[in-house]
Write an enzyme that holds these catalytic residues in place. Structure first.
Site, PDB file in Angstrom:
ATOM      1  N   ASP A 151       0.810  -1.235   0.000  1.00 50.38           N
ATOM      2  CA  ASP A 151       0.000   0.000   0.000  1.00 50.38           C
ATOM      3  C   ASP A 151       0.839   1.279   0.000  1.00 50.38           C
ATOM      4  OD1 ASP A 151      -2.092  -1.736   0.143  1.00 50.38           O
ATOM      5  OD2 ASP A 151      -2.872  -1.035   2.064  1.00 50.38           O
ATOM      6  N   MET A 193      -6.005  -2.894  -4.087  1.00 50.50           N
ATOM      7  CA  MET A 193      -5.805  -2.711  -2.649  1.00 50.50           C
ATOM      8  C   MET A 193      -5.395  -1.267  -2.374  1.00 50.50           C
ATOM      9  SD  MET A 193      -4.262  -6.166  -1.041  1.00 50.50           S
ATOM     10  CE  MET A 193      -5.313  -7.590  -0.799  1.00 50.50           C
TER      11      MET A 193
HETATM   12  O1  F6P Z   1      -1.116  -4.975   3.298  1.00 51.04           O
HETATM   13  C1  F6P Z   1      -2.229  -4.183   3.243  1.00 51.04           C
HETATM   14  C2  F6P Z   1      -3.290  -4.827   2.452  1.00 51.04           C
HETATM   15  O2  F6P Z   1      -2.760  -5.181   1.240  1.00 51.04           O
HETATM   16  C3  F6P Z   1      -4.506  -3.902   2.347  1.00 51.04           C
HETATM   17  O3  F6P Z   1      -4.501  -3.108   1.228  1.00 51.04           O
HETATM   18  C4  F6P Z   1      -5.651  -4.850   2.390  1.00 51.04           C
HETATM   19  O4  F6P Z   1      -6.784  -4.203   2.910  1.00 51.04           O
HETATM   20  C5  F6P Z   1      -5.158  -5.920   3.278  1.00 51.04           C
HETATM   21  O5  F6P Z   1      -3.772  -6.002   3.056  1.00 51.04           O
HETATM   22  C6  F6P Z   1      -5.832  -7.244   3.058  1.00 51.04           C
HETATM   23  O6  F6P Z   1      -5.284  -8.180   3.896  1.00 51.04           O
HETATM   24  P1  F6P Z   1      -5.812  -9.660   4.135  1.00 51.04           P
HETATM   25  O7  F6P Z   1      -6.992  -9.899   3.248  1.00 51.04           O
HETATM   26  O8  F6P Z   1      -4.657 -10.537   3.792  1.00 51.04           O
HETATM   27  O9  F6P Z   1      -6.163  -9.715   5.565  1.00 51.04           O
END
Ligand code: F6P
Length: 370
Positions: A151, A193
């Site tokens: 991000d 994301m």
């Molecule tokens: O690392 C951040 C991120 O990529 C965010 O953009 C996203 O909301 C999140 O990870 C999603 O994470 P997970 O679905 O793996 O919990």
């Protein structure tokens, strides 16, 4: 600047926490190789801190030798595993009655480090992991942080590793969508994301010639996005590409949350589908949505990400060797520098709305729906 302490180190640990990002293994390799030259032993903690706090089945500590980290620079994911559930500051603990309470287990974790003879920690992570790293440092552990997140929303570093890989892939996907959208005269909405910050949507949207980009920093009005797409149509362009960050929100509205659970970050998602439906209704055009989601976290790191990951890992070990602790390695071209962990631990770096890239997008005729 962060304190300097006598550097007597024999054994260090590495942890990878939060969502994975391309480049994690390159950081691990650089830490292990550079530490080996100092004569230090390295171990990896399984799944964030689960290897020290979780059940035996969590896998404990993994010995990390130069042989073990050979050939992993280009490998996506993390060989140590990761989690965004086991935060030691708010660790979900089941009570006898079956209810879950959140416990602060950080003191127990620091004791576990001592028990294992670990003199320092290289904590590779995003905002949540660096907040944990800062808390552990305050409890007397020597910690150096390495900024990771696709991000790119961490303060005080020009960029985090993983971001370039995510943007490159998102740009390629957007490019591919142009031809199918044009062939069908459709609107394509691409959700990427970007929980608090719109860096991926902005950079990939501009590089991929999107027609509208919706980011958390600029709340959008859907009728303005529709008006921009209709204006495009009036000029003879019968398709449109809209890139939307998962954390974007309509003006006066909220982010789209899929799931909320105690002790875990909210799961976002759904905005791409919503925007596609609304745009179809407002423009009378067919619209489809695509969620790139975790595809952006996978795959091999780009050359840029490999190089900064290796530089970050080596710099983390140099920091420890120089007696530093309580710092995060940061990219400050042409070099790397160290910034106090407490300074970055509570900040999110958003896209500045008057930044050159936003102005470039506006100059190219891209709508932000504002
Ligand atoms: O690392 C951040 C991120 O990529 C965010 O953009 C996203 O909301 C999140 O990870 C999603 O994470 P997970 O679905 O793996 O919990």
């Amino acid at each position: 600047m962060a304190k300097r302490r006598a550097a007597r180190i024999g054994r260090i640990a590495i942890s990878t926490g939060g969502g994975d990002a391309p480049g994690l293994n390159a950081v691990i390799r650089a830490v292990v190789m550079t530490a080996h030259r100092q004569g230090w032993e390295c171990v990896g903690i399984r799944d964030g801190y689960e290897g020290l706090l979780g059940p035996r089945s969590a896998g404990g500590l993994v010995p990390l030798t130069p042989a073990r980290v050979q050939g992993i620079t280009q490998l996506g994911g993390t060989i140590l595993g990761t989690t965004n559930a086991g935060n030691p500051l708010t660790y979900p603990t089941r009570q006898r009655d079956g209810s879950i309470v959140l416990k602060d287990r950080s003191s127990e974790l620091v004791r576990a480090f001592r028990r294992e003879g670990l003199d320092a920690l290289v904590a590779i992570g995003g905002d949540g992991s660096l907040r944990i790293a800062n808390a552990l440092e305050k409890k007397g552990l020597r910690v150096v942080g390495v900024p990771k997140t696709i991000d790119n929303d961490l303060a005080d570093t020009v960029v985090t590793f993983g971001f370039d890989t995510a943007v490159s892939f998102a740009t390629e996907c957007i490019e591919r969508l142009h031809t199918t959208a044009a062939s069908h005269r459709r609107l394509m909405v691409v959700e990427v994301m970007g929980r608090y910050a719109g860096w991926i949507a902005l950079n990939a949207g501009v590089s991929g010639d999107a027609h509208a980009i919706l980011i958390p920093e600029i709340p959008y009005q859907i009728d303005k996005v529709a008006a921009a797409l209709r204006a495009r149509e009036a000029a003879g362009h019968y398709y449109g590409i809209v890139v939307v960050a998962e954390g974007a929100r309509p003006k006066g509205g909220r982010r789209y949350v899929l799931d909320r659970r105690a002790g875990r970050a909210e799961r976002l998602g759904g905005i791409g589908e919503r925007v596609a439906k609304e745009l179809a209704a407002l423009t009378g055009k067919e619209a489809r949505h695509v969620v790139l989601g975790h595809l952006l976290r996978g795959g091999s790191p780009t050359t840029f990400d490999r190089l900064i990951s290796l530089r970050f890992g080596a710099a983390a070990v140099r920091a420890l060797a120089e007696g530093r602790g309580g710092v995060m390695v940061a990219l400050a071209p042409p070099t790397v520098r160290y910034v106090p962990l407490y300074q970055v631990a509570r900040k999110i770096r958003n896209v500045p709305v008057a930044s050159d890239t936003v102005r470039t997008a506006r100059g190219l005729g891209i709508s932000f729906g504002d």
